[in-house]
Write a protein that holds these residues in place. Structure first.
Motif, PDB file in Angstrom:
ATOM      1  N   LEU A  80      -1.542 -12.216   5.277  1.00 52.86           N
ATOM      2  CA  LEU A  80      -0.366 -11.784   4.521  1.00 52.86           C
ATOM      3  C   LEU A  80      -0.732 -11.752   3.046  1.00 52.86           C
ATOM      4  N   GLU A  81      -0.234 -10.761   2.331  1.00 57.84           N
ATOM      5  CA  GLU A  81      -0.353 -10.731   0.865  1.00 57.84           C
ATOM      6  C   GLU A  81       1.049 -10.968   0.333  1.00 57.84           C
ATOM      7  N   VAL A  82       1.247 -12.146  -0.239  1.00 58.16           N
ATOM      8  CA  VAL A  82       2.580 -12.534  -0.705  1.00 58.16           C
ATOM      9  C   VAL A  82       2.643 -12.252  -2.204  1.00 58.16           C
ATOM     10  N   ILE A  83       3.442 -11.276  -2.559  1.00 58.70           N
ATOM     11  CA  ILE A  83       3.508 -10.801  -3.956  1.00 58.70           C
ATOM     12  C   ILE A  83       4.823 -11.249  -4.574  1.00 58.70           C
ATOM     13  N   VAL A  84       4.727 -11.874  -5.737  1.00 60.50           N
ATOM     14  CA  VAL A  84       5.935 -12.269  -6.464  1.00 60.50           C
ATOM     15  C   VAL A  84       6.024 -11.376  -7.698  1.00 60.50           C
ATOM     16  N   ALA A 119       6.855  -3.057 -11.611  1.00 62.52           N
ATOM     17  CA  ALA A 119       5.639  -2.333 -12.002  1.00 62.52           C
ATOM     18  C   ALA A 119       4.901  -1.932 -10.719  1.00 62.52           C
ATOM     19  N   GLY A 120       3.823  -1.218 -10.894  1.00 59.22           N
ATOM     20  CA  GLY A 120       2.927  -0.900  -9.779  1.00 59.22           C
ATOM     21  C   GLY A 120       3.643  -0.217  -8.623  1.00 59.22           C
ATOM     22  N   SER A 121       3.356  -0.688  -7.399  1.00 59.36           N
ATOM     23  CA  SER A 121       3.868   0.014  -6.214  1.00 59.36           C
ATOM     24  C   SER A 121       5.385  -0.052  -6.121  1.00 59.36           C
ATOM     25  N   LEU A 122       5.999  -1.072  -6.697  1.00 64.17           N
ATOM     26  CA  LEU A 122       7.473  -1.154  -6.633  1.00 64.17           C
ATOM     27  C   LEU A 122       8.100   0.025  -7.382  1.00 64.17           C
ATOM     28  N   SER A 123       7.532   0.350  -8.536  1.00 65.27           N
ATOM     29  CA  SER A 123       8.085   1.462  -9.326  1.00 65.27           C
ATOM     30  C   SER A 123       7.603   2.817  -8.808  1.00 65.27           C
ATOM     31  N   ARG A 124       6.430   2.796  -8.138  1.00 62.24           N
ATOM     32  CA  ARG A 124       5.941   4.058  -7.551  1.00 62.24           C
ATOM     33  C   ARG A 124       6.749   4.449  -6.319  1.00 62.24           C
ATOM     34  N   ASN A 125       7.104   3.449  -5.506  1.00 66.48           N
ATOM     35  CA  ASN A 125       7.699   3.738  -4.197  1.00 66.48           C
ATOM     36  C   ASN A 125       9.221   3.713  -4.175  1.00 66.48           C
ATOM     37  N   HIS A 174      -3.941   0.252   5.145  1.00 66.74           N
ATOM     38  CA  HIS A 174      -3.502   0.303   3.750  1.00 66.74           C
ATOM     39  C   HIS A 174      -2.429  -0.733   3.435  1.00 66.74           C
ATOM     40  N   ASP A 175      -2.575  -1.929   3.985  1.00 73.25           N
ATOM     41  CA  ASP A 175      -1.708  -3.074   3.664  1.00 73.25           C
ATOM     42  C   ASP A 175      -0.216  -2.731   3.686  1.00 73.25           C
ATOM     43  N   PRO A 176       0.343  -2.328   4.839  1.00 73.37           N
ATOM     44  CA  PRO A 176       1.756  -1.928   4.862  1.00 73.37           C
ATOM     45  C   PRO A 176       2.709  -3.091   4.579  1.00 73.37           C
ATOM     46  N   VAL A 196       3.728 -10.510 -15.005  1.00 70.74           N
ATOM     47  CA  VAL A 196       4.558  -9.440 -14.430  1.00 70.74           C
ATOM     48  C   VAL A 196       4.678  -9.629 -12.921  1.00 70.74           C
ATOM     49  N   ASP A 197       3.527  -9.777 -12.253  1.00 70.13           N
ATOM     50  CA  ASP A 197       3.532 -10.036 -10.805  1.00 70.13           C
ATOM     51  C   ASP A 197       2.166 -10.591 -10.411  1.00 70.13           C
ATOM     52  N   PHE A 198       2.065 -11.089  -9.200  1.00 67.63           N
ATOM     53  CA  PHE A 198       0.781 -11.601  -8.707  1.00 67.63           C
ATOM     54  C   PHE A 198       0.831 -11.665  -7.197  1.00 67.63           C
ATOM     55  N   LYS A 199      -0.360 -11.780  -6.601  1.00 64.42           N
ATOM     56  CA  LYS A 199      -0.489 -11.828  -5.148  1.00 64.42           C
ATOM     57  C   LYS A 199      -1.118 -13.152  -4.726  1.00 64.42           C
ATOM     58  N   LEU A 200      -0.523 -13.776  -3.727  1.00 61.48           N
ATOM     59  CA  LEU A 200      -1.106 -15.003  -3.169  1.00 61.48           C
ATOM     60  C   LEU A 200      -1.480 -14.764  -1.713  1.00 61.48           C
ATOM     61  N   MET A 208      -7.520 -12.192 -12.666  1.00 66.22           N
ATOM     62  CA  MET A 208      -7.069 -10.928 -13.273  1.00 66.22           C
ATOM     63  C   MET A 208      -7.123  -9.774 -12.255  1.00 66.22           C
ATOM     64  N   ASP A 209      -7.827  -9.987 -11.123  1.00 65.29           N
ATOM     65  CA  ASP A 209      -7.830  -8.974 -10.062  1.00 65.29           C
ATOM     66  C   ASP A 209      -6.535  -9.009  -9.255  1.00 65.29           C
ATOM     67  N   SER A 210      -5.841 -10.149  -9.272  1.00 66.42           N
ATOM     68  CA  SER A 210      -4.700 -10.298  -8.361  1.00 66.42           C
ATOM     69  C   SER A 210      -3.382 -10.568  -9.090  1.00 66.42           C
ATOM     70  N   MET A 211      -3.418 -10.512 -10.430  1.00 66.65           N
ATOM     71  CA  MET A 211      -2.179 -10.688 -11.200  1.00 66.65           C
ATOM     72  C   MET A 211      -1.995  -9.459 -12.081  1.00 66.65           C
ATOM     73  N   ARG A 212      -0.746  -9.163 -12.408  1.00 64.31           N
ATOM     74  CA  ARG A 212      -0.472  -8.141 -13.427  1.00 64.31           C
ATOM     75  C   ARG A 212       0.000  -8.903 -14.656  1.00 64.31           C
ATOM     76  N   LEU A 213      -0.758  -8.771 -15.756  1.00 68.06           N
ATOM     77  CA  LEU A 213      -0.509  -9.549 -16.971  1.00 68.06           C
ATOM     78  C   LEU A 213      -0.329  -8.599 -18.141  1.00 68.06           C
ATOM     79  N   TYR A 230      -8.609  -1.152 -15.240  1.00 63.20           N
ATOM     80  CA  TYR A 230      -9.634  -0.474 -14.436  1.00 63.20           C
ATOM     81  C   TYR A 230      -8.995   0.585 -13.530  1.00 63.20           C
ATOM     82  N   ARG A 231      -7.927   0.174 -12.837  1.00 62.99           N
ATOM     83  CA  ARG A 231      -7.279   1.117 -11.910  1.00 62.99           C
ATOM     84  C   ARG A 231      -6.879   2.402 -12.630  1.00 62.99           C
ATOM     85  N   LEU A 232      -6.278   2.257 -13.811  1.00 57.25           N
ATOM     86  CA  LEU A 232      -5.693   3.406 -14.509  1.00 57.25           C
ATOM     87  C   LEU A 232      -6.600   3.935 -15.625  1.00 57.25           C
TER      88      LEU A 232
HETATM   89  P1  5GP Z   1       1.161  -3.572  -6.333  1.00 58.61           P
HETATM   90  O1  5GP Z   1       1.885  -3.711  -5.021  1.00 58.61           O
HETATM   91  O2  5GP Z   1       2.078  -3.245  -7.448  1.00 58.61           O
HETATM   92  O3  5GP Z   1      -0.022  -2.667  -6.233  1.00 58.61           O
HETATM   93  O4  5GP Z   1       0.537  -5.025  -6.635  1.00 58.61           O
HETATM   94  C1  5GP Z   1       1.357  -6.114  -6.955  1.00 58.61           C
HETATM   95  C2  5GP Z   1       0.489  -7.268  -7.433  1.00 58.61           C
HETATM   96  O5  5GP Z   1      -0.260  -7.784  -6.350  1.00 58.61           O
HETATM   97  C3  5GP Z   1      -0.527  -6.874  -8.507  1.00 58.61           C
HETATM   98  O6  5GP Z   1      -0.656  -7.955  -9.412  1.00 58.61           O
HETATM   99  C4  5GP Z   1      -1.807  -6.660  -7.735  1.00 58.61           C
HETATM  100  O7  5GP Z   1      -2.939  -6.956  -8.529  1.00 58.61           O
HETATM  101  C5  5GP Z   1      -1.652  -7.640  -6.582  1.00 58.61           C
HETATM  102  N1  5GP Z   1      -2.223  -7.091  -5.347  1.00 58.61           N
HETATM  103  C6  5GP Z   1      -1.611  -6.324  -4.419  1.00 58.61           C
HETATM  104  N2  5GP Z   1      -2.465  -5.996  -3.421  1.00 58.61           N
HETATM  105  C7  5GP Z   1      -3.639  -6.568  -3.726  1.00 58.61           C
HETATM  106  C8  5GP Z   1      -4.931  -6.606  -3.079  1.00 58.61           C
HETATM  107  O8  5GP Z   1      -5.148  -6.043  -2.002  1.00 58.61           O
HETATM  108  N3  5GP Z   1      -5.911  -7.316  -3.718  1.00 58.61           N
HETATM  109  C9  5GP Z   1      -5.691  -7.953  -4.915  1.00 58.61           C
HETATM  110  N4  5GP Z   1      -6.710  -8.630  -5.484  1.00 58.61           N
HETATM  111  N5  5GP Z   1      -4.505  -7.963  -5.525  1.00 58.61           N
HETATM  112  C10 5GP Z   1      -3.486  -7.268  -4.960  1.00 58.61           C
END
Ligand code: 5GP
Length: 240
Positions: free
Chosen positions: A89-93, A98-104, A128-130, A175-179, A196-201, A215-217
């Motif tokens: 599970l990717e638990v995002i707070v 931002a990111g996928s929340l604003s895209r989708n 693709h991590d649904p 802004v957000d992060f993934k655990l 910094m790979d897993s948080m939005r700062l 890097y992404r953008l």
């Molecule tokens: P988003 O869903 O907006 O792409 O990501 C939300 C947050 O979770 C961001 O801080 C992003 O870096 C982190 N995140 C989401 N999926 C992944 C992943 O597969 N790997 C890593 N390292 N971080 C992720």
């Protein structure tokens, strides 16, 4: 520490056995990837910056009573961790949209989310991590019980409060992060990395990105911003 046989290699980290049963060695590599690995590069010293920041954050969380896999830092690019059975599970707070929340969804980037929004994705690259919901997690995938899921969400929110304060003190908006979580016997621990790979700062003063979005953008020199965050995290260490 003797680095034992490789156990697993992900996009930016490799895991090895150690001489100590129940403990693994994680090596943070200099690889950086985005868009399911479609964009990739090697950035010298990125591994050590993420290892240091992850180690500091895990120690901070441990100091606040959060169970994590972190045992100790090992060299510049590594950590010794508890060997967990990881839950995919990717638990995002999210504190700010931002990111996928604003895209989708029609949620403008920059909109504060209060209370914070938790999003849980299924960690499965090929799919693709649904995004999941509680019933899919508990009843369909049977990854955790309903009680464990409630515990995971409560832990994620606690981590959010600790990290939000920590970053605010060093002039950064979390802004957000993934655990990711894993089990050892019946206990659930925070695993993987928090970097910094897993948080939005965002810089609190200017709003500029200080994370992998650079890097992404293609927004500038990602190593420079990773160094900037690492430098501030080092100074913030005294405020634990
Ligand atoms: P988003 O869903 O907006 O792409 O990501 C939300 C947050 O979770 C961001 O801080 C992003 O870096 C982190 N995140 C989401 N999926 C992944 C992943 O597969 N790997 C890593 N390292 N971080 C992720």
């Amino acid at each position: 520490m003797n680095q034992g046989e490789p156990v697993y290699s992900g996009k930016a980290k490799s895991l090895y056995r150690t001489d100590t049963p129940g403990q693994l060695y994680v090596r943070f590599r200099d690889d950086i990837t985005a868009f399911d690995g479609e964009k990739k590069d090697v950035l010298t010293s990125k591994g050590s910056l993420n290892a240091m920041v992850s180690a500091k954050i895990f120690s901070l969380l441990e100091d606040h009573g959060i169970p994590t896999h972190f045992v100790r830092m090992e060299g510049d690019c590594g950590m010794i961790v508890r060997d967990l059975r990881m839950i995919p599970l990717e638990v995002i707070v999210r504190n700010i949209a931002a990111g996928s929340l604003s895209r989708n969804y029609p949620v403008p980037e920059g909109m504060p989310l209060d209370p914070p929004v938790i999003v849980i994705d299924y960690k499965d690259n090929a799919r693709h991590d649904p995004m999941l919901n509680d019933d899919i997690i508990v009843t369909a995938l049977r990854l955790v019980s309903r009680e464990e899921l409630a515990g995971i969400k409560a832990l994620a929110l606690k981590v959010n409060e600790i990290l939000r304060r920590f970053f605010a003190d060093i002039g950064i908006t979390l802004v957000d992060f993934k655990l990711e979580f894993g089990r050892d016997a019946d206990r659930i621990f925070v695993g993987d990395e928090i970097s910094m790979d897993s948080m939005r700062l965002w810089d609190a003063a200017t709003g500029v990105s200080l994370d992998k979005d650079v890097y992404r953008l293609g927004k500038g020199d990602v190593l420079e911003v990773y160094r900037e965050v690492a430098g501030r995290v080092r100074t913030g260490d005294g405020q634990k």
